[in-house]
Enzyme design. Structure first.
Site, short mmCIF file in Angstrom:
data_model
loop_
_atom_site.label_atom_id
_atom_site.label_comp_id
_atom_site.label_asym_id
_atom_site.label_seq_id
_atom_site.Cartn_x
_atom_site.Cartn_y
_atom_site.Cartn_z
N GLN A 1 4.94 7.72 16.94
CA GLN A 1 5.52 7.27 15.66
C GLN A 1 5.72 8.47 14.73
O GLN A 1 4.86 9.34 14.62
CB GLN A 1 4.53 6.28 15.03
CG GLN A 1 4.77 6.05 13.54
CD GLN A 1 4.64 4.61 13.12
OE1 GLN A 1 5.27 3.72 13.72
NE2 GLN A 1 3.84 4.39 12.12
N HIS B 1 7.39 12.39 4.12
CA HIS B 1 6.60 11.17 3.90
C HIS B 1 5.57 11.39 2.77
O HIS B 1 4.36 11.32 2.99
CB HIS B 1 5.88 10.84 5.22
CG HIS B 1 5.40 9.42 5.32
ND1 HIS B 1 4.43 8.92 4.49
CD2 HIS B 1 5.75 8.41 6.13
CE1 HIS B 1 4.19 7.67 4.82
NE2 HIS B 1 4.98 7.32 5.80
N GLU C 1 9.65 8.38 -0.11
CA GLU C 1 9.91 9.29 1.00
C GLU C 1 11.42 9.48 1.17
O GLU C 1 12.13 8.53 1.47
CB GLU C 1 9.33 8.68 2.28
CG GLU C 1 7.93 8.12 2.12
CD GLU C 1 7.56 7.09 3.18
OE1 GLU C 1 8.27 7.01 4.20
OE2 GLU C 1 6.58 6.38 2.99
O1 TA6 Z 1 6.88 5.18 5.64
C1 TA6 Z 1 6.44 3.90 5.87
C2 TA6 Z 1 5.86 3.79 7.27
O2 TA6 Z 1 6.88 3.87 8.23
C3 TA6 Z 1 5.10 2.47 7.33
O3 TA6 Z 1 5.76 1.53 8.14
C4 TA6 Z 1 3.74 2.91 7.88
O4 TA6 Z 1 3.76 2.88 9.28
C5 TA6 Z 1 3.65 4.33 7.33
O5 TA6 Z 1 4.94 4.85 7.55
C6 TA6 Z 1 2.52 5.16 7.88
O6 TA6 Z 1 2.74 5.50 9.21
P1 TA6 Z 1 1.59 6.35 9.97
O7 TA6 Z 1 2.13 6.61 11.35
O8 TA6 Z 1 1.41 7.63 9.18
O9 TA6 Z 1 0.36 5.51 9.92
#
Ligand code: TA6
Length: 297
Positions: free
Chosen positions: A79, A166, A271
């Site tokens: 992710q 982010h 972000e």
């Molecule tokens: O920026 C929002 C997001 O995509 C949320 O959906 C949540 O997953 C957040 O990022 C944090 O993601 P992470 O992988 O850092 O826990």
């Protein structure tokens, strides 16, 4: 300006007292202070040892935002991609003056960080087999922090990517915060099964978990107000999207590295990025995108 590179971190400050701290892991901004005030939120339980991306600060999202689509070239990456999860190289600093009468370039200092295919973990390189070079510049000025990512395709094959900064902004009280500048914009609401909605109200308040991707925003500034007063302005440079996120109570509870659990009241993520669709770079081409943040008080 003074710049110190030690223990995997680079710390820079100006004679005005403004300061910035960047962890080489992920090239993650951990702190940005102006007027003696911290503008960035970092969880008390954030891992800073490279064992996982930092919970807080400004994690750098590249080459994919969110869970990468399985049928895409980024599909095997974690992710938010590998950038926030990689060991970057500190390339050095440069200072400049903004044309005003000032002693030797004390008005701003720019820190450069690099990540290329050669520095990538075997796992990431296998998951995303493209030749690239990233240079991430973090510039500190009075009341200002800018970060800019330069992406270069160093190979022959074209590749697609998304990028996003982010940023976890530190605020006093989420119930007193409004986010302005996103009025009459289309957004994807992750809380409503990623359906598309129109933002009618020019001002966004946060009363629960919010996870929205505002896209193709016409004007370039997203602002955070605190008690109705402008607190932080975030200008997108070369980027057309802004994500607004607050995990609220349940999600904060569910993240092991999110402490204190009440911390969701003290942070909001605004972000900026290019996350709606993909940017495509042909061999040899490059892309630049970033943010210019101003602390209004
Ligand atoms: O920026 C929002 C997001 O995509 C949320 O959906 C949540 O997953 C957040 O990022 C944090 O993601 P992470 O992988 O850092 O826990």
């Amino acid at each position: 300006p003074s710049v110190h590179a030690e223990q995997g971190k680079v710390v820079a400050s100006l004679p005005t007292g403004d300061s910035v701290e960047v962890l080489l892991f992920g090239a993650t901004v951990l702190s940005w202070k102006s007027n003696g005030r911290e503008n960035i939120w970092v969880s008390d339980a954030a891992k800073l040892d490279g064992s996982k991306p930092v919970r807080g600060g400004v994690p750098l999202v590249f080459p994919a935002f969110g869970p990468p689509p399985k049928d895409h070239a980024t599909g095997k990456l974690p992710q938010h991609g590998f950038a926030r999860n990689s060991h970057w190289e500190y390339l050095g600093s440069s200072s400049s003056e903004s044309g005003k009468l000032s002693s030797g370039g004390d008005d701003s200092v720019k820190l450069d960080f690099g990540l290329g295919t050669a520095e990538l973990s075997e796992e990431a390189r296998t998951a995303w087999p493209f030749d690239f070079s990233l240079v991430y510049s973090v510039t500190l000025a009075k009341d200002g922090l800018s970060t800019m990512l330069n992406v270069q395709n160093k190979g022959e094959k074209s590749f697609e990517f998304q990028m996003l900064l982010h940023t976890y902004f530190k605020i006093d009280d989420i119930s007193k915060v409004a986010i302005n500048g996103l009025g009459s914009t289309t957004y994807i609401d992750k809380m409503l099964n990623a359906t598309e909605h129109q933002q009618t109200d020019p001002s966004i308040r946060i009363h629960g978990e919010v996870d929205r991707v505002y896209k193709s925003i016409k004007q370039d500034t997203t602002s955070i107000t605190q008690d109705g007063k402008p607190r932080l302005d975030i200008v997108r440079e070369g980027l057309s999207d802004s994500v607004v996120w607050n995990p609220w109570i349940e999600k904060a509870k569910g993240m092991g590295d999110f402490e204190p659990k009440e911390g969701y009241k003290k942070m909001v993520c605004v972000e900026v990025g290019a996350v709606d669709g993909w940017q495509k770079l042909e061999g040899g081409e490059s892309f630049e995108g970033g943010m210019r943040c101003t602390a209004r008080y």
